[in-house]
Design a protein around this motif. Structure first.
Motif, PDB file in Angstrom:
ATOM      1  N   VAL A   1      -8.419   6.304  13.530  1.00  0.00           N
ATOM      2  CA  VAL A   1      -7.450   6.499  13.747  1.00  0.00           C
ATOM      3  C   VAL A   1      -6.589   6.786  14.153  1.00  0.00           C
ATOM      4  CG1 VAL A   1      -5.877   7.122  11.162  1.00  0.00           C
ATOM      5  CG2 VAL A   1      -8.154   6.589  10.247  1.00  0.00           C
ATOM      6  N   GLU A   2      -6.441   7.382  14.819  1.00  0.00           N
ATOM      7  CA  GLU A   2      -5.240   7.543  15.606  1.00  0.00           C
ATOM      8  C   GLU A   2      -5.622   6.427  16.909  1.00  0.00           C
ATOM      9  OE1 GLU A   2      -3.401  10.026  15.461  1.00  0.00           O
ATOM     10  OE2 GLU A   2      -4.621  10.533  14.369  1.00  0.00           O
ATOM     11  N   GLU A   3      -6.758   5.902  17.395  1.00  0.00           N
ATOM     12  CA  GLU A   3      -7.044   4.410  18.407  1.00  0.00           C
ATOM     13  C   GLU A   3      -6.389   3.385  17.578  1.00  0.00           C
ATOM     14  OE1 GLU A   3      -8.154   2.830  21.881  1.00  0.00           O
ATOM     15  OE2 GLU A   3      -6.497   5.002  21.476  1.00  0.00           O
ATOM     16  N   GLY A   4      -6.675   3.614  16.231  1.00  0.00           N
ATOM     17  CA  GLY A   4      -5.606   2.525  15.545  1.00  0.00           C
ATOM     18  C   GLY A   4      -3.905   2.152  14.888  1.00  0.00           C
ATOM     19  N   LEU A   5      -3.532   3.800  15.648  1.00  0.00           N
ATOM     20  CA  LEU A   5      -1.783   3.816  15.498  1.00  0.00           C
ATOM     21  C   LEU A   5      -1.722   3.708  17.073  1.00  0.00           C
ATOM     22  CD1 LEU A   5      -2.124   6.698  13.267  1.00  0.00           C
ATOM     23  CD2 LEU A   5      -0.719   5.061  12.878  1.00  0.00           C
ATOM     24  N   ARG A   6      -2.357   4.275  18.170  1.00  0.00           N
ATOM     25  CA  ARG A   6      -2.196   3.600  19.575  1.00  0.00           C
ATOM     26  C   ARG A   6      -1.488   1.983  19.495  1.00  0.00           C
ATOM     27  NH1 ARG A   6      -4.166   2.924  24.805  1.00  0.00           N
ATOM     28  NH2 ARG A   6      -6.856   1.423  23.409  1.00  0.00           N
TER      29      ARG A   6
ATOM     30  N   PHE B   1       0.494  -1.366   0.156  1.00  0.00           N
ATOM     31  CA  PHE B   1      -0.052  -0.096   0.144  1.00  0.00           C
ATOM     32  C   PHE B   1       0.454   1.018  -0.835  1.00  0.00           C
ATOM     33  CE2 PHE B   1      -3.056   2.792   3.133  1.00  0.00           C
ATOM     34  CZ  PHE B   1      -3.159   3.755   2.261  1.00  0.00           C
ATOM     35  N   PRO B   2       1.667   1.298   0.989  1.00  0.00           N
ATOM     36  CA  PRO B   2       2.367   3.164   0.950  1.00  0.00           C
ATOM     37  C   PRO B   2       3.799   2.455  -0.310  1.00  0.00           C
ATOM     38  CG  PRO B   2       3.249   1.205   3.097  1.00  0.00           C
ATOM     39  CD  PRO B   2       1.891   0.639   1.876  1.00  0.00           C
ATOM     40  N   MET B   3       4.013   1.575  -0.667  1.00  0.00           N
ATOM     41  CA  MET B   3       5.372   1.808  -1.686  1.00  0.00           C
ATOM     42  C   MET B   3       3.682   2.833  -3.345  1.00  0.00           C
ATOM     43  SD  MET B   3       7.713   0.677  -1.718  1.00  0.00           S
ATOM     44  CE  MET B   3       8.371   1.460  -3.472  1.00  0.00           C
ATOM     45  N   GLU B   4       3.052   2.399  -2.816  1.00  0.00           N
ATOM     46  CA  GLU B   4       1.370   2.904  -4.299  1.00  0.00           C
ATOM     47  C   GLU B   4       2.068   4.541  -4.059  1.00  0.00           C
ATOM     48  OE1 GLU B   4      -0.603   1.944  -6.325  1.00  0.00           O
ATOM     49  OE2 GLU B   4       0.063  -0.327  -5.767  1.00  0.00           O
ATOM     50  N   PHE B   5       2.292   5.157  -3.275  1.00  0.00           N
ATOM     51  CA  PHE B   5       1.920   6.658  -3.135  1.00  0.00           C
ATOM     52  C   PHE B   5       3.971   6.916  -2.447  1.00  0.00           C
ATOM     53  CE2 PHE B   5      -0.722   4.739   0.177  1.00  0.00           C
ATOM     54  CZ  PHE B   5       0.281   5.832   1.805  1.00  0.00           C
TER      55      PHE B   5
ATOM     56  N   VAL C   1       6.969   1.053   6.900  1.00  0.00           N
ATOM     57  CA  VAL C   1       7.106   0.011   8.247  1.00  0.00           C
ATOM     58  C   VAL C   1       5.740   0.681   8.772  1.00  0.00           C
ATOM     59  CG1 VAL C   1       7.558   0.189  10.800  1.00  0.00           C
ATOM     60  CG2 VAL C   1       9.446   0.041   8.383  1.00  0.00           C
ATOM     61  N   THR C   2       5.115   2.079   9.131  1.00  0.00           N
ATOM     62  CA  THR C   2       3.868   1.973   9.777  1.00  0.00           C
ATOM     63  C   THR C   2       2.597   1.714   9.032  1.00  0.00           C
ATOM     64  OG1 THR C   2       5.614   3.655  10.767  1.00  0.00           O
ATOM     65  CG2 THR C   2       3.211   3.830  10.760  1.00  0.00           C
ATOM     66  N   THR C   3       2.640   1.950   8.066  1.00  0.00           N
ATOM     67  CA  THR C   3       1.262   1.906   7.381  1.00  0.00           C
ATOM     68  C   THR C   3       0.874   1.277   7.335  1.00  0.00           C
ATOM     69  OG1 THR C   3       1.346   3.992   6.038  1.00  0.00           O
ATOM     70  CG2 THR C   3       0.059   3.503   5.238  1.00  0.00           C
ATOM     71  N   PRO C   4       1.508   0.381   6.512  1.00  0.00           N
ATOM     72  CA  PRO C   4       1.197  -1.419   6.398  1.00  0.00           C
ATOM     73  C   PRO C   4       0.796  -1.778   8.283  1.00  0.00           C
ATOM     74  CG  PRO C   4       3.027  -1.363   4.885  1.00  0.00           C
ATOM     75  CD  PRO C   4       2.700   0.095   6.270  1.00  0.00           C
ATOM     76  N   HIS C   5       0.892  -1.954   8.724  1.00  0.00           N
ATOM     77  CA  HIS C   5       0.667  -2.567  10.028  1.00  0.00           C
ATOM     78  C   HIS C   5       0.049  -1.942  10.462  1.00  0.00           C
ATOM     79  CE1 HIS C   5       3.507  -5.402   8.888  1.00  0.00           C
ATOM     80  NE2 HIS C   5       5.019  -4.325   8.630  1.00  0.00           N
ATOM     81  N   ALA C   6       0.021  -0.735  10.725  1.00  0.00           N
ATOM     82  CA  ALA C   6      -1.069  -0.264  11.707  1.00  0.00           C
ATOM     83  C   ALA C   6      -2.696  -0.321  11.051  1.00  0.00           C
ATOM     84  CB  ALA C   6      -1.375   1.187  11.214  1.00  0.00           C
ATOM     85  N   VAL C   7      -2.757  -0.604   9.192  1.00  0.00           N
ATOM     86  CA  VAL C   7      -4.032  -0.796   7.892  1.00  0.00           C
ATOM     87  C   VAL C   7      -4.822  -2.140   9.353  1.00  0.00           C
ATOM     88  CG1 VAL C   7      -5.047  -1.846   6.057  1.00  0.00           C
ATOM     89  CG2 VAL C   7      -3.393   0.581   6.693  1.00  0.00           C
TER      90      VAL C   7
END
Length: 428
Positions: free
Chosen positions: A285-290, A152-156, A251-257
């Protein structure tokens, strides 16, 4: 990494705890360990069989102090456990491995280029990526959200950096290998050598990128044109910072998803609270990150003798700040083991804290807000469709595989299959 709920009654032998071992996070239960540490040993020393050692800090206040104050805790000697006991060749060359003023000179222009305002025009393209990513939800087969999220993050980010699209899948694989070299998904490559191999290939790749193609209207071109106190970035600095930017995005985005969708399957009542209101989605989204805390730790070294939580820290000691523990600290978060999509305030440190706060946080938030905005609009509920496989890494709290099925809202299947030209207004 399992996101468990400790009771406080678990028998945890802190003398036997191994927070260095990647299997602790793929097969064990670090939240039980961290809970015990916060209560009994907020400053905890571990010595490895080869004699290397480090201090773990697990409370939110101590984690924040370590990450905030470069005069007490330097980044120049390595920021990840993978380099424990070694010399970081990127010191004062890569923004993440430097202290002010070098860090400030690099960060200030890069932060402007990656701000919400600068990225506003990219919302439609990120939304297009989101819709392509979730289109398989309309089919009959399970959708592996972790595997879909890996690219996902590679796409942008790949587009933002001007990297050729045909290279994106391999770059996603190499960055995962760099942070999870022991994961069995790499087969015969898994092990100590895979970290060196991933670094070699990524550095060689970016070496070619920064040397060629002349003028560039992309993020690499921006880095090449930056003014660092009257000089431009050297080739080695360009390579290290390109590597760091891509690694941070992947690192961050895929695993937060994946972890947030898993939380939605485990807490359907919380998902049902989301009505499509943008502010509510942003809070979720913020809770998902936490909740997910994808970046598991950051390491610093004590500049001189100091103390944390009343315990002495010796000059030169490696100090590891465990973000996943800080984000469950009962002293800061009410009912921290409850997934609460409306949690406020939410002082999580999923993107770090202080001067090294993740420079890619605006782009990650844009992507996550657009993604979950679409999911809430189209999906009534998620159901697990197979086992969850956790990534073997002491740095990334990740999920390697997680098949799900989505029960769609009326009309969602046709929209997913046919696409849509409607682009929401940018969110902040």
């Amino acid at each position: 990494m399992r996101l468990s709920t400790p009771t406080g009654d678990e028998a945890v032998d802190l003398d036997a705890v191994d927070l260095f071992d990647a299997a602790t996070y793929s097969d064990g239960d670090p939240h039980v360990v961290w809970h015990a540490m916060r209560e009994r040993a907020p400053v905890h020393r571990q010595v490895l069989p080869d004699g290397r050692g480090f201090v773990s800090v697990t409370r939110h206040a101590d984690v924040s102090a370590v990450l905030r104050d470069h005069t007490r805790f330097t980044s120049k000697r390595g920021t990840l456990l993978s380099i424990l006991g070694g010399v970081d060749p990127a010191a004062n060359k890569m923004m993440a491995a430097s202290d002010p003023p070098v860090h400030t000179d690099m960060r200030e222009p890069m932060a402007k280029a990656l701000s919400f305002a600068a990225l506003r025009s990219r919302h439609p393209s990120v939304l297009g990526v989101v819709r392509r990513m979730i289109a398989p939800l309309a089919g009959d087969e399970p959708w592996d959200v972790a595997q879909a999220g890996a690219g996902f993050p590679m796409e942008f980010t790949g587009a933002l950096m001007g990297l050729p699209e045909e290279d994106w899948p391999e770059l996603a694989r190499l960055t995962t290998m760099a942070v999870a070299p022991e994961d069995p998904s790499f087969g015969a490559e898994a092990g100590h050598g895979s970290l060196s191999a991933a670094h070699h290939e990524l550095f060689e790749y970016f070496g070619e990128q920064v040397q060629g193609r002349g003028e560039r209207d992309d993020l690499i071109g921006f880095l090449k044109a930056m003014d660092l106190g009257g000089r431009g970035m050297r080739a080695d600095e360009l390579v290290y910072n390109c590597y760091s930017l891509l690694l941070g995005a992947n690192v961050t985005t895929p695993h937060a998803v994946a972890a947030t969708v898993l939380a939605f399957t485990e807490h359907p009542d919380e998902y049902a609270r989301l009505t499509g209101d943008r502010d509510r989605t942003n809070l979720a989204v913020e809770e998902g990150l936490r909740w997910s805390s994808p970046a598991n730790h950051f390491m610093r070294h004590a500049v001189g003798d100091t103390e944390l939580s009343g315990q002495p820290i010796r000059a030169g000691e490696a100090v590891v700040a465990w973000l996943g523990s800080a984000n469950r600290d009962e002293r800061v978060f009410a009912d921290p083991y409850r997934f609460d999509v409306a949690r406020t305030p939410n002082r999580h440190v999923a993107f770090g804290f202080g001067p090294h706060y993740c420079i890619g946080a605006p782009l990650a938030r844009i992507a996550l807000r657009l993604l979950f905005g679409e999911l809430v609009r189209l999906v009534e509920r998620f159901e697990l469709a197979g086992p969850v496989a956790h990534l073997r890494s002491n740095f990334v709290a990740g999920i390697r595989s997680m098949p799900v099925r989505a029960v769609l809202r009326p009309g969602a299947a046709a929209e997913l299959e046919g696409g849509s030209d409607v682009v929401p207004a940018p969110s902040r």
